[in-house]
Enzyme design. Structure first.
Site, mmCIF file in Angstrom:
data_model
loop_
_atom_site.group_PDB
_atom_site.id
_atom_site.type_symbol
_atom_site.label_atom_id
_atom_site.label_comp_id
_atom_site.label_asym_id
_atom_site.label_seq_id
_atom_site.Cartn_x
_atom_site.Cartn_y
_atom_site.Cartn_z
ATOM 1 N N GLU A 61 -13.925 -34.742 57.221
ATOM 2 C CA GLU A 61 -14.855 -35.538 57.514
ATOM 3 C C GLU A 61 -16.251 -34.605 57.953
ATOM 4 O O GLU A 61 -17.382 -35.364 57.761
ATOM 5 C CB GLU A 61 -14.635 -36.317 58.935
ATOM 6 C CG GLU A 61 -13.693 -37.395 58.613
ATOM 7 C CD GLU A 61 -12.307 -37.089 58.802
ATOM 8 O OE1 GLU A 61 -11.889 -35.802 58.868
ATOM 9 O OE2 GLU A 61 -11.392 -38.123 58.778
ATOM 10 N N PHE A 123 -3.628 -45.574 69.271
ATOM 11 C CA PHE A 123 -3.450 -44.601 67.999
ATOM 12 C C PHE A 123 -4.865 -44.283 67.563
ATOM 13 O O PHE A 123 -5.466 -45.379 67.039
ATOM 14 C CB PHE A 123 -2.514 -45.199 66.947
ATOM 15 C CG PHE A 123 -2.405 -44.019 65.653
ATOM 16 C CD1 PHE A 123 -1.749 -42.888 66.095
ATOM 17 C CD2 PHE A 123 -2.722 -44.498 64.563
ATOM 18 C CE1 PHE A 123 -1.790 -41.943 65.056
ATOM 19 C CE2 PHE A 123 -2.480 -43.713 63.513
ATOM 20 C CZ PHE A 123 -1.977 -42.431 63.720
ATOM 21 N N GLN A 124 -5.245 -43.119 67.330
ATOM 22 C CA GLN A 124 -6.457 -42.728 66.578
ATOM 23 C C GLN A 124 -7.755 -43.337 67.337
ATOM 24 O O GLN A 124 -8.678 -43.616 66.858
ATOM 25 C CB GLN A 124 -6.448 -42.963 65.327
ATOM 26 C CG GLN A 124 -5.737 -42.333 64.545
ATOM 27 C CD GLN A 124 -5.758 -42.047 62.943
ATOM 28 O OE1 GLN A 124 -6.470 -43.134 62.525
ATOM 29 N NE2 GLN A 124 -5.459 -41.207 62.185
ATOM 30 N N LYS A 173 -12.096 -52.319 64.287
ATOM 31 C CA LYS A 173 -11.614 -52.979 63.310
ATOM 32 C C LYS A 173 -11.907 -54.343 63.101
ATOM 33 O O LYS A 173 -12.109 -55.189 62.183
ATOM 34 C CB LYS A 173 -10.359 -52.491 62.971
ATOM 35 C CG LYS A 173 -9.665 -52.649 61.863
ATOM 36 C CD LYS A 173 -8.465 -52.143 61.724
ATOM 37 C CE LYS A 173 -7.756 -52.270 60.191
ATOM 38 N NZ LYS A 173 -6.397 -51.581 60.116
ATOM 39 N N MET A 489 -23.337 -10.918 60.527
ATOM 40 C CA MET A 489 -24.134 -11.022 61.915
ATOM 41 C C MET A 489 -23.391 -10.513 63.171
ATOM 42 O O MET A 489 -24.009 -9.987 63.965
ATOM 43 C CB MET A 489 -24.838 -12.363 62.014
ATOM 44 C CG MET A 489 -26.034 -12.280 62.714
ATOM 45 S SD MET A 489 -27.296 -11.224 62.249
ATOM 46 C CE MET A 489 -28.290 -12.268 61.339
#
Lengths: 590, 188
Positions: A61, A123-124, A173, A489
């Site tokens: 993502e 969930f999620q 959803k 760096m």
């Protein structure tokens, strides 16, 4: 458009998922970047039947977010990303914070668990609006499908106006499934959000007064000019040409004034041009246009340009006097303010400033050649690699993205930009892993352009998986890795600040990049000899498809010139360092 | 509290002409916000994220038709920091406007406190507490044989003073609303 006619004839009642897709189409979105998951399946279902909305499936993502940023930065249009709930949303946090820092217009749509499960540790599930509240310009949790169309259009309004930034829309959803009324984007307004963009006349007059009497003026420009659009860059060029003032730019503003222009001093800041920093320090009138006095630009604040009057044009009132006190603040869109200054400058007849002494001084600084470096016959110097890349690509339709680190600074120093929107880099947040997915976004918007991600061997591995996306969607990006086997760096700072104790900054167990490119279905090139470099770069350009170019460069090169942390602009170090440049108070700075 | 010189005309609101002020000042800011979910979290999160002080904060919906809430925040900082706080608050999308109540001539501030004092029947403390409560126009909300609860309203300093006076008499507990604000006269 026939989709519009088609839907105009039908009932405007549709599912939440259809509202999302319809709103994207009506907002003129043609490309979005995303990754499906349980909580966005209805939207993906609606996408299935909307081929005109081109979806690019990333591999992580974070890649979708940076790709949307690259798309936005190179087109001036908002970037759009679509991800699922929970990990989809948390993986998106870095690009959101990145877009916030660099003022990139972006709309992020996240799925959420169904309304009745919110707060149950489903969930999620994660508190997406809570997590993104502090790193997005605005965010929404949609609670009623009949608010969805309004929220979608408001999000685009907020993302693209005022100081642009990312807006997150979190859609449970059940809202995606339920039916509601769609409303078009016409006349979208927000109750409380009304950013000002017109410059105030009194401010412009005060600025012109300072400019007319300036003996050592300088334009200090930034990303706000790029955000304002190409007209702003055009107006800036006219203003510089009429005033003959010298001009510098921040990292984010590169390209708003052409690097070939005679008044160009190069980039300002920690690794900026010697002449630009000295001119900033010694100027008597500083005209800051769309920049924000970032700590990488100012260095030590109490020694920053001590004897100048400062004019600050910024669209965000909170940027005014945030770190540096200014004398003439102008809250406005950079382009509108530049045009107002240009009109005022042209309108009133006045004796033009005698800047000959100032230019003489600037030319003396220029003669120090702060970006020079020692060339080598047997090994490729990173600066040389960028120089050759520039020479061999400058006459093409080229876009450059970068990761973050030494290679980014060398690219900013040695690649030269003539036009805005050609340079995509993570300035404020400094996100390693930005460049490859950003290049995908740029290439998706500019199919025939040459898009090059200038990378380091450490940064590139942060979003390496997106090479797979490039292969799938025929996005022929070129990844040009300056491979010095160090997090350069970090190594440089350890050398400078931590007694050469190189703690965990060596890039051990590097992959064979040529084999890796092949494994992904791209083309790999390795080059270690300066004599072979041009031919290898030509091969990269000529290859029709994604290329991973492993350019083996000298390992211990430091990025100079440099303003040591805690030091002032006129305390730039040009060459090798002794370790005494930074005092104890400077060491705690980043 | 220091008197600031924030100009009132819109054109000059951007011009901070006071460059010498490094003293810490206390300010009451009123933010009129859209009463949408999470708006308080945005305001509070802004203060914690940027390291600003909150001395008190009150919030309630004040216009249920327009769904607007008034958040009154007492904060402190240099004049520059206060200007930053105001600008950062105004940058939040659901914030309609922010008023500096302290420097506004029309600004009014009030706070309400409930103060419990232990004072046994017949004691000198009990008499003294009652006497002081009258001077401060405090109302007695509850009386027991051992204690009072006073309700007192006023500026924060008046309440501080009343609490200070109750301390030696047997102060047990204090509950304060934080500062409420409003502006005199008709809205602009």
């Amino acid at each position: 458009m026939d989709t519009q006619e088609k839907i105009a004839d039908t009932d405007l009642t549709m599912t939440g998922a259809e509202i999302v897709v319809r709103a994207l189409c009506d907002q003129g979105v043609d490309t979005l970047f995303g990754y499906p998951g349980g909580a966005v399946l209805p939207i993906y279902d609606a996408l299935f039947t909307t081929p005109e909305l081109h979806h690019i499936l990333v591999r992580h993502e974070q890649g979708a977010g940076h790709a949307a940023e690259g798309y936005a930065r190179s087109t001036g249009q908002p970037g759009v990303a679509l991800v699922t709930s929970g990990p989809g949303a948390t993986n998106m946090v870095t690009p959101i914070a990145d877009a916030m820092m660099d003022s990139i217009p972006m709309v992020v749509i996240t799925g959420q668990v169904p309304s009745h499960l919110i707060g149950t540790d489903a969930f999620q599930e994660c508190d997406t609006v809570g997590i993104t509240r502090c790193c997005a310009k605005h965010n929404y949790l949609v609670r009623d499908v009949n608010d969805l169309a309004r929220i979608m259009h408001e999000a685009f309004l907020i993302a693209t106006t005022g100081r642009p930034g990312p807006v997150v829309i979190d859609i449970p959803k059940d809202i995606q499934f339920s039916k509601g009324i769609y409303k078009g984007p016409e006349g979208t307004q927000h109750k409380t959000y009304h950013p000002a963009s017109e410059p105030h006349e009194a401010g412009i007059e005060a600025a012109l007064e300072l400019m007319r009497n300036a003996r050592r003026p300088i334009f200090y420009t930034g990303g706000g000019i790029i955000n304002s659009g190409t007209e702003a860059s055009a107006a800036l060029r006219a203003l510089v040409s009429e005033t003959n003032f010298p001009i510098t730019s921040t990292l984010m503003g590169l390209g708003c004034y052409p690097a070939s222009g005679s008044n160009w001093l190069g980039m300002v800041g920690m690794h900026g041009a010697y002449e630009a920093n000295h001119a900033m320090h010694d100027c008597d009138v500083m005209i800051c246009l769309g920049a924000r006095f970032d700590d990488r630009v100012t260095g030590r604040l109490d020694a920053f340009s001590p004897n100048s009057k400062k004019i600050h044009v910024d669209i965000d009132p909170s940027s005014i006097n945030k770190t540096v006190r200014v004398d003439v603040p102008i809250i406005a869109d950079a382009g509108k303010a530049i045009n107002a200054l240009l009109d005022g400058w042209r309108r009133e007849q006045h004796p033009r400033n005698d800047l000959s002494e100032w230019w003489t001084q600037i030319n003396e600084w220029r003669d120090r050649k702060g970006f020079s470096y020692e060339k080598q016959e047997e090994q490729i110097k990173p600066q040389y690699a960028i120089e050759r890349l520039y020479e061999l690509t400058k006459n093409r339709d080229t876009y450059i993205t970068t990761e973050v680190g030494q290679h980014q600074m060398w690219a900013a120093q040695h690649y030269h930009f003539e036009e805005p929107n050609r340079w995509m880099t993570s300035g404020g947040l400094g996100t390693m892993g930005y460049g490859l997915p950003a290049a995908l976004g740029v290439q998706a918007a500019h199919k025939d352009a040459l898009v090059i991600d200038i990378a380091g061997e450490a940064s590139i591995q942060m979003c390496m998986q997106e090479l797979s996306t490039a292969v799938q969607f025929n996005l022929p990006i070129k990844i040009f890795i300056l491979n010095n086997e160090w997090m350069g760096m970090v190594r440089q700072w350890q050398q400078l600040l931590h007694g050469e104790r190189y703690s965990h900054s060596y890039s051990d167990s590097l992959p064979d990049f040529v084999a890796l490119a092949k494994a992904y279905g791209g083309h790999g090139i390795q080059c270690r000899n300066p004599a072979d470099l041009d031919a290898a770069i030509e091969e990269m350009i000529a290859y029709d498809g994604p290329v991973l170019f492993d350019c083996l460069v000298t390992k211990d090169e430091n990025c100079f010139p440099m303003i040591p942390s805690g030091a002032a602009h006129n305390e730039m170090i040009l060459g090798e360092i002794t370790g005494d440049e930074i005092d104890e108070s400077g060491k705690v700075l980043v | 509290m220091t008197q600031a010189n924030t100009p009132s005309s819109p054109q000059s609101a951007y011009f901070i002409d006071d460059h010498s002020e490094d003293a810490i000042v206390r300010r009451t800011l009123a933010a009129i916000v859209d009463n949408e979910p999470g708006v308080l979290a945005r305001v509070v999160g802004l203060f914690s994220a940027r390291g600003y002080n909150i001395e008190s904060l009150t919030v309630a919906e004040v216009d249920n038709k327009a769904h607007q809430s008034r958040i009154t925040i007492v904060t402190s900082g240099t004049v520059q920091i206060i200007a930053q706080i105001k600008a950062q608050l105004e940058r939040l999308v659901p914030v309609a406007r922010v008023v500096d109540i302290t420097t506004s001539p029309a600004g009014l501030e009030r706070e309400l406190a409930l103060i419990k004092v232990s004072a046994a029947t017949g004691s000198d403390e009990r008499v003294e507490a009652m006497r002081l409560s009258e001077i401060f126009r405090a109302r007695v909300l509850d009386v027991t044989l051992e204690s009072f609860i006073f309700e007192v309203t006023g500026g924060s300093s008046k309440i501080d003073q009343f609490i200070e006076l109750m301390e030696p008499l047997g102060l047990i507990q204090v509950s304060r609303t934080g500062v409420l604000s409003i502006q005199r006269g008709l809205p602009e």
